[in-house]
Scaffold this active site. Structure first.
Site, short mmCIF file in Angstrom:
data_model
loop_
_atom_site.label_atom_id
_atom_site.label_comp_id
_atom_site.label_asym_id
_atom_site.label_seq_id
_atom_site.Cartn_x
_atom_site.Cartn_y
_atom_site.Cartn_z
N ASP A 5 -33.22 8.27 3.09
CA ASP A 5 -32.81 8.44 1.69
C ASP A 5 -34.02 8.61 0.77
O ASP A 5 -35.08 8.04 1.03
CB ASP A 5 -31.98 7.21 1.26
CG ASP A 5 -31.15 7.51 0.02
OD1 ASP A 5 -31.01 8.70 -0.35
OD2 ASP A 5 -30.65 6.56 -0.59
N HIS A 63 -35.96 17.80 0.38
CA HIS A 63 -35.37 17.85 1.73
C HIS A 63 -36.35 18.48 2.71
O HIS A 63 -36.45 18.05 3.87
CB HIS A 63 -34.04 18.59 1.71
CG HIS A 63 -32.97 17.89 0.91
ND1 HIS A 63 -32.67 16.55 1.10
CD2 HIS A 63 -32.15 18.32 -0.08
CE1 HIS A 63 -31.71 16.20 0.26
NE2 HIS A 63 -31.38 17.24 -0.47
N LEU A 81 -37.23 10.71 24.74
CA LEU A 81 -36.58 10.13 23.56
C LEU A 81 -35.19 10.75 23.43
O LEU A 81 -35.04 11.97 23.55
CB LEU A 81 -37.39 10.45 22.29
CG LEU A 81 -36.76 9.99 20.97
CD1 LEU A 81 -36.79 8.46 20.85
CD2 LEU A 81 -37.49 10.60 19.77
C1 FPP Z 1 -30.80 11.82 1.47
O1 FPP Z 1 -31.67 11.93 0.35
C2 FPP Z 1 -31.07 12.88 2.43
C3 FPP Z 1 -30.18 13.84 2.83
C4 FPP Z 1 -28.80 13.92 2.32
C5 FPP Z 1 -30.57 14.91 3.75
C6 FPP Z 1 -31.45 14.50 4.89
C7 FPP Z 1 -32.13 15.69 5.38
C8 FPP Z 1 -33.41 15.73 5.79
C9 FPP Z 1 -34.30 14.57 5.93
C10 FPP Z 1 -34.02 17.03 6.11
C11 FPP Z 1 -33.82 17.67 7.40
C12 FPP Z 1 -33.30 16.89 8.53
C13 FPP Z 1 -33.35 17.33 9.81
C14 FPP Z 1 -32.75 16.49 10.87
C15 FPP Z 1 -34.00 18.59 10.18
P1 FPP Z 1 -31.03 12.16 -1.09
O2 FPP Z 1 -30.97 13.63 -1.32
O3 FPP Z 1 -29.73 11.45 -1.18
O4 FPP Z 1 -32.10 11.51 -2.00
P2 FPP Z 1 -31.85 10.82 -3.41
O5 FPP Z 1 -31.11 9.54 -3.13
O6 FPP Z 1 -33.23 10.60 -3.92
O7 FPP Z 1 -31.06 11.79 -4.25
#
Ligand code: FPP
Length: 255
Positions: A22, A39, A133
């Site tokens: 997150d 992201h 893994l």
């Molecule tokens: C949450 O942060 C994150 C996500 C909804 C997306 C997770 C994706 C990645 C880490 C990138 C790619 C992943 C792979 C497996 C290639 P948020 O957007 O909710 O952050 P915020 O709480 O600050 O808004």
């Protein structure tokens, strides 16, 4: 890998780590950049986490990449994330395979485009014999969906006469939820400052140790992961037993 711990003795290194990644959006917003940049930075942190697990001997890593609820985000963010997933599937799988990583996906796959689904299946096929893994990407995943699909699968067996309702117990349901072939997560990490599970592995996290940090996911580094592991190693896991019982079990294992 056995699906349940042989005993309740504390393990120094978690066999299975589950992570809510997150804070990508806030990381970008703090830099006055579009959320998708966060992201992308988050995708780099995924590699940091995978490298760390391989180096430390963590056998399974499950990452929450996209929740059932994330489909409701603004269209451009969802579109950007889909492009990012497709890119990662096209670019990263070769290297993961070379490093001996087995890649799998859990979640409602039908909601993704044909192209993404094909790439997911190809990545799973290509890496299925690897064992350095076990990497599971939870995508379009929700813990409630998972329990519901397990219940539906049992109900189908009952309807077909293969199973009697009175035989349904925790073991049978547990065998139908996702990740049933892995030990349950020993350690759960959530970055980004919120202290909740957010519909992640609701069934599987029953006895998992929880660790939270204010750090945003793109800020992840090996030192942070090591702090989580150190704290985990110092915790006593009792699985509903007493401290004395656990100590006796630990002594039996050592003798
Ligand atoms: C949450 O942060 C994150 C996500 C909804 C997306 C997770 C994706 C990645 C880490 C990138 C790619 C992943 C792979 C497996 C290639 P948020 O957007 O909710 O952050 P915020 O709480 O600050 O808004």
């Amino acid at each position: 890998m056995p699906s349940e711990p042989a005993n309740a003795a504390p393990a120094r290194i978690p066999r299975h780590l589950a992570v809510i990644m997150d804070g990508n959006g806030r990381w970008a917003e703090r830099r006055r950049r579009p959320r998708i940049i966060g992201h992308r930075a988050g995708a780099r942190a995924v590699n940091v986490c995978i490298d760390f697990c391989i180096e430390r001997g963590v056998q399974a890593l499950t990452l929450f990449a996209f929740s059932s609820e994330n489909w409701g985000r603004p269209e451009d963010e969802v579109g950007g994330l889909m492009k990012l997933f497709l890119n990662a599937l096209e670019r990263e799988v070769e290297e993961l395979d070379r490093r001996g990583v087995r890649v799998r996906f859990i979640g409602e796959r039908e909601r993704f485009s044909d192209k993404i689904r094909e790439r997911m299946a190809a990545a799973e096929r290509q890496t299925e014999r690897n064992g350095a893994l076990h990497l599971t990407i939870a995508a379009s995943y929700g813990g409630r969906w998972d329990i519901a699909q397990a219940a539906r699968s049992l109900a189908q067996d009952v309807a077909a006469g293969r199973l009697a309702p009175q035989d349904i117990d925790e073991r049978l349901l547990g065998a139908r939820v996702c990740l049933a072939d892995l030990p349950p997560p020993d350690l759960f990490i959530r970055t980004g400052g919120d202290t909740r599970i957010s519909n992640f592995l609701l069934w599987q996290l029953a006895y998992t140790e929880l660790w939270f940090t204010e750090a945003l996911w793109p800020e992840l580094d090996a030192a942070m992961l090591q702090r989580a592991l150190d704290e985990y190693a110092g915790r006593e896991r009792r699985f509903g037993l007493t401290g004395a019982q656990i100590a006796a079990q630990t002594n039996e294992t050592v003798e």
